[in-house]
Design an enzyme around this catalytic site. Structure first.
Site, PDB file in Angstrom:
ATOM      1  N   GLY A  65       4.718   1.402   4.775  1.00 49.67           N
ATOM      2  CA  GLY A  65       6.043   2.015   4.663  1.00 49.67           C
ATOM      3  C   GLY A  65       7.076   1.147   3.966  1.00 49.67           C
ATOM      4  N   GLY A  79       2.203   2.372  10.764  1.00 54.28           N
ATOM      5  CA  GLY A  79       3.198   3.434  10.609  1.00 54.28           C
ATOM      6  C   GLY A  79       3.904   3.818  11.891  1.00 54.28           C
ATOM      7  N   GLU A  99      -7.058   4.898   7.705  1.00 54.25           N
ATOM      8  CA  GLU A  99      -6.800   6.292   7.322  1.00 54.25           C
ATOM      9  C   GLU A  99      -7.995   6.887   6.585  1.00 54.25           C
ATOM     10  OE1 GLU A  99      -3.006   5.593   5.448  1.00 54.25           O
ATOM     11  OE2 GLU A  99      -2.143   5.146   7.410  1.00 54.25           O
ATOM     12  N   ASN A 138       0.870  -1.174   0.000  1.00 57.30           N
ATOM     13  CA  ASN A 138       0.000   0.000   0.000  1.00 57.30           C
ATOM     14  C   ASN A 138       0.911   1.230   0.000  1.00 57.30           C
ATOM     15  OD1 ASN A 138      -1.790   2.058   0.540  1.00 57.30           O
ATOM     16  ND2 ASN A 138      -2.347   1.338   2.604  1.00 57.30           N
ATOM     17  N   LYS A 154       0.170   4.210  -0.361  1.00 58.11           N
ATOM     18  CA  LYS A 154      -0.512   5.401   0.192  1.00 58.11           C
ATOM     19  C   LYS A 154      -0.272   6.605  -0.732  1.00 58.11           C
ATOM     20  CE  LYS A 154      -0.278   3.333   4.703  1.00 58.11           C
ATOM     21  NZ  LYS A 154      -0.246   3.470   6.144  1.00 58.11           N
ATOM     22  N   GLU A 168      -5.648  -4.754  10.689  1.00 58.04           N
ATOM     23  CA  GLU A 168      -4.617  -3.746  10.907  1.00 58.04           C
ATOM     24  C   GLU A 168      -4.930  -2.973  12.187  1.00 58.04           C
ATOM     25  OE1 GLU A 168      -2.536  -2.541   7.026  1.00 58.04           O
ATOM     26  OE2 GLU A 168      -4.362  -1.373   7.117  1.00 58.04           O
ATOM     27  N   HIS A 199      -9.746   1.346   4.879  1.00 60.88           N
ATOM     28  CA  HIS A 199      -8.478   1.522   5.615  1.00 60.88           C
ATOM     29  C   HIS A 199      -8.707   2.506   6.758  1.00 60.88           C
ATOM     30  CE1 HIS A 199      -4.358   2.654   6.490  1.00 60.88           C
ATOM     31  NE2 HIS A 199      -3.975   1.570   5.864  1.00 60.88           N
ATOM     32  N   SER A 244       3.092  -2.003  10.375  1.00 65.75           N
ATOM     33  CA  SER A 244       4.538  -2.036  10.615  1.00 65.75           C
ATOM     34  C   SER A 244       5.173  -3.392  10.308  1.00 65.75           C
ATOM     35  CB  SER A 244       4.860  -1.601  12.050  1.00 65.75           C
ATOM     36  OG  SER A 244       4.428  -0.269  12.260  1.00 65.75           O
TER      37      SER A 244
HETATM   38  P1  PGA Z   1       2.584   0.384   7.666  1.00 62.66           P
HETATM   39  O1  PGA Z   1       1.152   0.599   6.992  1.00 62.66           O
HETATM   40  O2  PGA Z   1       3.148  -0.895   7.123  1.00 62.66           O
HETATM   41  O3  PGA Z   1       3.383   1.592   7.256  1.00 62.66           O
HETATM   42  O4  PGA Z   1       2.364   0.312   9.138  1.00 62.66           O
HETATM   43  C1  PGA Z   1       0.276  -0.486   6.809  1.00 62.66           C
HETATM   44  C2  PGA Z   1      -1.019  -0.003   6.212  1.00 62.66           C
HETATM   45  O5  PGA Z   1      -1.475   1.082   6.556  1.00 62.66           O
HETATM   46  O6  PGA Z   1      -1.615  -0.684   5.365  1.00 62.66           O
END
Ligand code: PGA
Length: 248
Positions: free
Chosen positions: A230, A176, A102, A11, A13, A170, A100, A208
């Site tokens: 990330g 993140g 976010e 992802n 983002k 998640e 998601h 993460s």
């Molecule tokens: P992250 O994000 O690996 O940076 O924690 C995961 C996600 O939001 O899908």
């Protein structure tokens, strides 16, 4: 029951100008062609909508699937700034990430909104990757399972099948932050989710995931892959995560 092929999804983002996206896509394609189908998983990348066409073109023939990060529920119409699922399918997407945290937090998406988007994705022939997860406060209050169960109940249309639905667990506090849920908590939550979705549907872990923790997480029998944020922006890291999937 068919074996659940693990899925490692990147992802990206809201990251990457055209040149960055092209470089990353070329680096992944190179690795995919060199691996020649020996990986123990399916690979998916979900670039920003602005890069889908270009990245899709580069990845053609690599075996790496393309997905969107969100979509509208409707196929078309007066929805300024939105993208319909049919538009994603038209660009070569086979998956779309929906709900998601976010989007739930930053754009006020409710379970009902997410459910409409999942139905729209299915209408367009896309596989929906439905994200669920509790906040830190909810976990500390012992509400994690209740919260996730209620998100599943509210966000999954009745017509769900193992072929069209992927759930991504998640924990919001792990996204993140460099924090990951414990192996025991991941196993417990995935078993709980498994009891609430169609048999054979895949459940990814996200939050993460990195080359160091991937092997332990992907080695769990109820973890059918990872949703990587990330670390998916670095081709070597993302590939190393994919290589952590146990062979066939
Ligand atoms: P992250 O994000 O690996 O940076 O924690 C995961 C996600 O939001 O899908």
């Amino acid at each position: 029951m068919a074996i659940r092929t693990k899925l490692v999804a990147g992802n990206w983002k809201m990251n990457g100008l055209r040149q960055d996206g092209a470089m990353l896509a070329h680096a992944l394609k190179e690795r995919a062609l060199a691996a020649g189908g020996t990986l123990g998983c399916e690979i998916l990348v979900c670039p920003p909508a602005t890069l889908l066409s270009e990245v899709g073109g580069i990845l053609a023939g690599s075996g790496i699937a393309l997905g969107g990060q969100d979509c509208h529920a409707a196929p078309k119409g007066a929805y300024t700034g939105d993208i319909g699922p049919e538009m994603l399918a038209d660009l070569g997407c086979s998956y779309v990430v929906l709900g998601h945290s976010e989007r739930r937090q930053g754009h006020g998406e409710t379970d009902a909104v997410v459910r409409g988007k999942v139905a729209g994705a299915w209408r367009a022939g896309l596989v929906a990757i439905l994200c669920v997860g509790e906040t830190q406060r909810q976990r500390q209050a012992g509400e994690a399972i209740e919260v996730v169960s209620s998100q599943l109940a509210g966000s999954i249309p009745d017509t769900a099948t193992a072929a069209t639905l992927v759930v991504a667990y998640e924990p919001v506090w792990a996204i993140g932050t460099g924090l990951t849920a414990t192996i025991e908590d991941i196993a417990a939550m995935h078993a709980e989710i498994r009891s609430r979705i169609p048999s054979g549907a895949r459940i990814l872990y996200g939050g993460s995931v990195n080359p160091k923790n991937a092997e332990a997480i992907l080695g769990l029998s109820d973890v059918d892959g990872a949703l990587v944020g990330g670390a998916s922006l670095d081709a070597a890291d993302f590939w190393s995560i994919a290589q952590s999937c146990p062979a066939g």
